[in-house]
Design a protein around this motif. Sequence first.
Motif, mmCIF file in Angstrom:
data_model
loop_
_atom_site.group_PDB
_atom_site.id
_atom_site.type_symbol
_atom_site.label_atom_id
_atom_site.label_comp_id
_atom_site.label_asym_id
_atom_site.label_seq_id
_atom_site.Cartn_x
_atom_site.Cartn_y
_atom_site.Cartn_z
ATOM 1 N N ALA A 37 11.856 -7.378 10.541
ATOM 2 C CA ALA A 37 12.307 -8.993 10.434
ATOM 3 C C ALA A 37 11.890 -9.392 8.714
ATOM 4 O O ALA A 37 12.801 -9.972 8.003
ATOM 5 N N THR A 38 10.578 -8.912 8.355
ATOM 6 C CA THR A 38 10.458 -9.770 7.095
ATOM 7 C C THR A 38 10.969 -8.805 6.206
ATOM 8 O O THR A 38 11.245 -9.375 5.023
ATOM 9 N N ALA A 40 14.020 -7.396 6.154
ATOM 10 C CA ALA A 40 15.287 -7.813 6.339
ATOM 11 C C ALA A 40 15.630 -9.161 5.601
ATOM 12 O O ALA A 40 16.435 -9.563 4.815
ATOM 13 N N ALA A 41 14.493 -10.264 5.817
ATOM 14 C CA ALA A 41 14.389 -11.491 5.028
ATOM 15 C C ALA A 41 14.352 -11.422 3.602
ATOM 16 O O ALA A 41 14.978 -12.278 2.702
ATOM 17 N N GLU A 43 15.264 -8.779 1.819
ATOM 18 C CA GLU A 43 16.637 -8.375 1.239
ATOM 19 C C GLU A 43 17.700 -9.180 1.285
ATOM 20 O O GLU A 43 18.278 -9.510 0.175
ATOM 21 N N VAL A 44 17.559 -10.274 2.254
ATOM 22 C CA VAL A 44 18.547 -11.364 2.100
ATOM 23 C C VAL A 44 18.408 -12.408 1.036
ATOM 24 O O VAL A 44 19.173 -12.655 0.155
ATOM 25 N N THR A 45 16.997 -12.331 0.847
ATOM 26 C CA THR A 45 16.501 -13.381 -0.438
ATOM 27 C C THR A 45 16.876 -12.669 -1.686
ATOM 28 O O THR A 45 17.313 -13.379 -2.642
#
Length: 70
Positions: A37-38, A40-41, A43-45
């Motif tokens: 989850a970290t 992925a967050a 990558e989104v950022t």
Amino acid sequence: MTLLILSGVLVLVVAGCVCVVWAARGGPRWTRGVARATLAAGEVTRKANRTGRGGRNGDDVSALGGGDGA
């Protein structure tokens, strides 16, 4: 109030980074989920930063506070 929110975000970021390292060293199963989850967050950022730049490249000196014309 803002300081409290920013402190909470900082704690979450640090905890996420700790879980990424712990999962890489073979930690419990739940750390792998938090690490995923970290990452992925992150990558989104990163993708949001790329699209929000308006087409500037990384070599833009003015974006770094330089380029005063001297």
